[in-house]
Design an enzyme around this catalytic site. Structure first.
Site, PDB file in Angstrom:
ATOM      1  N   HIS A 166       5.347 -23.014   7.383  1.00  0.00           N
ATOM      2  CA  HIS A 166       5.810 -24.185   6.629  1.00  0.00           C
ATOM      3  C   HIS A 166       7.222 -24.599   7.035  1.00  0.00           C
ATOM      4  O   HIS A 166       7.644 -25.711   6.755  1.00  0.00           O
ATOM      5  CB  HIS A 166       5.638 -24.012   5.115  1.00  0.00           C
ATOM      6  CG  HIS A 166       6.654 -23.172   4.416  1.00  0.00           C
ATOM      7  ND1 HIS A 166       6.467 -21.841   4.124  1.00  0.00           N
ATOM      8  CD2 HIS A 166       7.876 -23.477   3.922  1.00  0.00           C
ATOM      9  CE1 HIS A 166       7.520 -21.377   3.479  1.00  0.00           C
ATOM     10  NE2 HIS A 166       8.397 -22.347   3.336  1.00  0.00           N
ATOM     11  N   ASP A 208       1.673 -17.228   7.012  1.00  0.00           N
ATOM     12  CA  ASP A 208       2.686 -18.274   7.086  1.00  0.00           C
ATOM     13  C   ASP A 208       3.751 -17.978   8.159  1.00  0.00           C
ATOM     14  O   ASP A 208       4.882 -17.639   7.843  1.00  0.00           O
ATOM     15  CB  ASP A 208       3.331 -18.411   5.691  1.00  0.00           C
ATOM     16  CG  ASP A 208       4.056 -19.741   5.512  1.00  0.00           C
ATOM     17  OD1 ASP A 208       4.347 -20.395   6.525  1.00  0.00           O
ATOM     18  OD2 ASP A 208       4.336 -20.096   4.360  1.00  0.00           O
ATOM     19  N   SER A 244      12.924 -18.694   3.114  1.00  0.00           N
ATOM     20  CA  SER A 244      11.663 -18.712   3.842  1.00  0.00           C
ATOM     21  C   SER A 244      11.922 -18.447   5.313  1.00  0.00           C
ATOM     22  O   SER A 244      12.820 -19.043   5.901  1.00  0.00           O
ATOM     23  CB  SER A 244      10.967 -20.054   3.684  1.00  0.00           C
ATOM     24  OG  SER A 244      10.186 -20.019   2.542  1.00  0.00           O
TER      25      SER A 244
HETATM   26  N1  ARG Z   1       6.441 -22.194  -2.171  1.00  0.00           N
HETATM   27  C1  ARG Z   1       6.970 -21.985  -0.870  1.00  0.00           C
HETATM   28  C2  ARG Z   1       8.386 -22.585  -0.768  1.00  0.00           C
HETATM   29  O1  ARG Z   1       8.940 -23.003  -1.727  1.00  0.00           O
HETATM   30  C3  ARG Z   1       6.074 -22.483   0.204  1.00  0.00           C
HETATM   31  C4  ARG Z   1       5.920 -23.964   0.295  1.00  0.00           C
HETATM   32  C5  ARG Z   1       5.025 -24.478   1.390  1.00  0.00           C
HETATM   33  N2  ARG Z   1       3.623 -24.361   1.081  1.00  0.00           N
HETATM   34  C6  ARG Z   1       2.877 -25.282   0.370  1.00  0.00           C
HETATM   35  N3  ARG Z   1       1.608 -25.015   0.143  1.00  0.00           N
HETATM   36  N4  ARG Z   1       3.360 -26.416  -0.077  1.00  0.00           N
HETATM   37  O2  ARG Z   1       8.846 -23.140   0.165  1.00  0.00           O
HETATM   38  N1  ASP Z   2       9.141 -20.898  -0.167  1.00  0.00           N
HETATM   39  C1  ASP Z   2      10.589 -20.902  -0.279  1.00  0.00           C
HETATM   40  C2  ASP Z   2      11.257 -21.429   0.989  1.00  0.00           C
HETATM   41  O1  ASP Z   2      10.711 -22.258   1.682  1.00  0.00           O
HETATM   42  C3  ASP Z   2      11.090 -19.557  -0.648  1.00  0.00           C
HETATM   43  C4  ASP Z   2      11.212 -19.386  -2.127  1.00  0.00           C
HETATM   44  O2  ASP Z   2      11.503 -20.361  -2.825  1.00  0.00           O
HETATM   45  O3  ASP Z   2      11.056 -18.243  -2.571  1.00  0.00           O
HETATM   46  O4  ASP Z   2      12.396 -21.147   1.281  1.00  0.00           O
END
Ligand code: ARG
Ligand code: ASP
Length: 734
Positions: free
Chosen positions: A93, A229, A661
């Site tokens: 991502h 990921d 991330s």
């Molecule tokens: N929750 C994670 C973060 O805040 C991953 C986000 C990307 N994935 C998604 N399905 N939108 O960045």
């Molecule tokens: N998914 C988040 C990021 O892209 C990480 C988090 O918020 O824990 O940095």
């Protein structure tokens, strides 16, 4: 129980608490002072210098921050160097934009994955780069010691800015480094970070989305998780191994330090640490701010996004083409939406408001114990209360305008098209043509992912929210048409705009742009959608942002004083500064958790779980055939475990946030065991209040990465670049 055993019991509890509390994102230069002992107690085998050392290569030199070159001190993700030739790992991502930008119908790298089979096949990217932290320094004294006592805010700010500029200039004088001084503890401390920013970063590999985004938004922020990921890049440098713009002459960066990779897996209670660039946390908010966030801001944003997602999803479900067009948009909207819901639930469960109020009560008692304190801090809480009350309507209006009008596709598009107004009479023709060509190409890109019906429904819903919930004095001028011409019908207003504007129609827009000259500017600025855009900007700039900014800056000033007081009041505790997109270290242990009554989660997931989720009917749960085959044949190379097939993800108790991330998760020897990519839903309130029982970071197990690269993608040459080790010799590999 006698008093003595009670005290003893409490003491043990306290010791256990401190041993298990993994809260905090710590500064590399202060590890030695505050953290290293605790880290070693938890199992860390190295020293503070092994992590941060300016004279020798240390672990920090294997960690990168991902930046857009246009804003080089905001790290949107983290990553790690895993080979002597500058190979970098991060999340799928995080690389998503780059992967998408190289994708077309013929080469759909998002769907099919991409693997450079030689360095010549690695793909250059525009506007992204990676930085290494070369040095960090406490510059608090230099920044603050010139400020006279009783200085006004203006004088204070101007001295601070001048000092910061001086420090940054000196740090980069005569070298090719970049320097940034940022405030910590709300401006009570200042630290300088000196970076080396590499500008030629090439895409090396990415698995198909069915692996890299497996589980999609359904599983996002959730455990148990099975998302592969990750993506891979390579840093390129000039012949001197220094940063350079993209050039064919550039060569792979010779890493000052790269991470060894431990492939013998993790067990509960193993030591872990995370190095990287957490973006923002707000651990020292007063109760009034928590109340505003949980009772006003989050509910409003959740309400608006719930509607948008509902409309988007129903069109996406009905039409495969719309699904592709809106996948990334929906993901972006859903990511924040789901986080805020989790955050509110978590803060409620923790009763964060009461906890904050109790702390404030204790703080007040402490303040009242001395006249000096009363003078310095006596006013803070009362002023907070008053200011937050005043801020509330402006904060809400700000959230609304961003979440509604500024979030509509065509107002966003109008913003891009604004560049047309740069094309004026007598301007340089070549430059004009360049602007126009760029706009024509951007416009094609915009319509590639645009569906009129979907957009119009969402536009109508978002306008309705703003029209109904926000005071008329803050309405853009065109809204008067709703009241006067259309007798309160928002639908009629929307129909009118969509029939009169050219923006919803690709052919009209394309023709208009191709024949554009400055004489047509009026036609552009008179377009009803563009007009609405300018009116919205006007309202924002004249009536929404200024009062918000005013109260906010008064609050920030109070914050500096309050946090100073908190630091003094809690002298016996070591507090960590909020995340601010600077290099941090978090540490904890591999840990599971109990999300709710009667439910206990294990800390590790396996490939068998992916096979269980497999469902060709559900887009997020489609498993590639090849992966199923590898599973059936138990063809895991040397990366699987004997009993349970192939490990995929694990949870640990490291305190992380957005920006972390892609961060490396390291074991007790500083070897790579996984890539951080998310947190659990029950723990998303950790940005405001951390709960050691509930907050977990979610990591992609490095063995799954190696398995995918080697066995799934057939890119073994990349694994051959890496150094794999068996960290805990005693464990047997199959
Ligand atoms: N929750 C994670 C973060 O805040 C991953 C986000 C990307 N994935 C998604 N399905 N939108 O960045
Ligand atoms: N998914 C988040 C990021 O892209 C990480 C988090 O918020 O824990 O940095």
């Amino acid at each position: 129980m006698t008093k003595k055993t009670l005290t003893f019991g409490l003491l043990i509890l306290f010791v256990i608490n401190t041993l298990h509390a993994s809260e905090g994102m710590w500064l590399p230069i202060l590890l030695k002072k505050y953290n290293i002992e605790e880290m070693q107690q938890k199992g860390f085998k190295l020293s503070a210098e092994d992590i941060y050392d300016i004279n020798n290569a240390s672990l920090k030199d294997a960690v990168v921050g991902f930046v857009r070159l246009s804003s080089p001190f905001h790290h949107f993700c983290s990553g790690e160097v895993i080979s002597p030739e500058g190979l970098v790992l991060t999340n799928h991502h995080c690389g998503y934009g780059a992967i998408q930008s190289h994708s077309s119908i013929e080469h759909d790298y998002l769907t099919d994955g991409f693997w450079a089979m030689s360095k010549e096949e690695e793909l250059a990217n525009e506007n992204i780069g990676v930085c290494f932290l070369r040095r960090m320094e406490d510059v608090t004294n230099e920044v603050l010691n010139k400020i006279p006592e009783n200085a006004t805010k203006e004088i204070r700010d101007s001295i601070i800015n001048a000092q910061i500029e001086k420090i940054e200039t000196e740090a980069t004088d005569g070298n090719e480094l970049s320097a940034k001084v940022k405030p910590f503890f709300s401006g009570n401390e200042y630290y300088l970070s000196v970076y080396e920013i590499f500008r030629d970063l090439r895409l090396v590999g990415a698995p198909p989305s069915a692996i890299g985004k497996f589980g999609g938004d359904t599983d996002n922020w959730m455990w148990p998780r099975h998302t592969g990921d990750f993506s891979m890049f390579r840093i390129y440098a000039n012949k001197e191994n220094k940063p350079a713009d993209y050039s064919e002459e550039n060569v792979p960066y010779k890493a000052k330090r790269f991470l060894e990779i431990a492939i013998d897996g993790v067990e509960k209670n193993d030591f872990t640490m995370v190095l990287g660039y957490p973006g923002t946390t707000e651990e020292y908010l007063p109760s009034f701010a928590v109340k505003l966030k949980t009772e006003v801001e989050n509910p409003a944003k959740i309400k608006i996004r719930t509607k948008t997602l509902e409309l988007m999803k129903s069109d996406m479900d009905a039409d495969a083409e719309v699904r592709i067009k809106y996948a990334a948009k929906a993901a972006g909207i859903a990511n924040g939406w789901k986080k805020w819901i989790g955050e509110n639930k978590g803060l409620k469960r923790l009763d964060a408001l009461t906890t904050k109020q109790e702390l404030e009560l204790e703080f007040t008692k402490w303040v009242n114990q001395s006249d000096d304190r009363k003078i310095e801090y006596g006013h803070v809480l009362a002023n907070y209360e008053e200011l937050y009350k005043k801020l509330e309507p402006h904060q809400l209006a700000l959230n609304y305008i961003y979440e509604t009008l500024f979030s509509t596709e065509l107002l966003k598009f109008s913003r891009k098209l604004q560049a047309l107004t740069d094309i004026t009479k007598g301007a340089n023709d070549e430059k004009n043509q360049e602007t126009l060509n760029k706009l024509i190409s951007n416009t094609k890109g915009f319509y590639k992912d645009y569906n009129l019906e979907t957009d119009k429904k969402i536009f109508s819903a978002l306008v309705t929210f703003y029209y109904t919930d926000i005071d008329k004095s803050l309405h853009p001028k065109s809204f008067q048409l709703i009241d006067k011409k259309f007798k309160g019908s928002i639908d009629a207003f929307v129909d009118y705009i969509y029939s009169k504007s050219m923006l919803p129609y690709p052919e009209k827009m394309q023709a208009f742009l191709e024949a554009y000259s400055y004489r047509k500017m009026k036609k552009f600025t008179n377009d009803p959608m563009v007009k609405l855009y300018y009116e919205t900007i006007n309202i924002y700039a004249s009536s929404i942002y200024p009062p918000y900014k005013q109260y906010h800056s008064e609050i920030n000033e109070l914050h500096r004083i309050y946090v100073k007081g908190l630091l003094e009041f809690q002298k016996d505790k070591v507090l960590f500064p909020d995340a601010n997109s600077t290099f941090r270290i978090a540490y904890g242990t591999i840990d599971d958790y109990e999300p709710r009554d009667g439910v206990s989660y294990f800390h590790q997931t396996y490939l068998s779980g992916i096979i269980e989720k497999d469902n060709p009917e559900i887009y997020d749960y489609r498993v590639p055939e090849k992966l199923k085959e590898l599973f059936t044949n138990k063809d895991f190379g040397s990366y699987g475990t004997d009993k349970k097939t192939m490990p995929v993800c694990f949870t640990a108790s490291n305190h992380t946030t957005g920006g972390n991330s892609g961060s490396p998760i390291l074991n007790e020897n500083g070897q790579l065991i996984g890539i951080n990519f998310d947190r659990n839903w029950e723990g998303t309130m950790s940005d405001v209040m951390y709960d050691p029982d509930m907050c977990r970071n979610i990591t992609l197990d490095i063995r799954y990465v190696l398995f995918i690269v080697d066995k799934f993608a057939g890119a073994k040459h990349l694994v051959d670049e890496m150094t794999l080790v068996n960290a805990k010799q005693k464990r047997q590999l199959p």
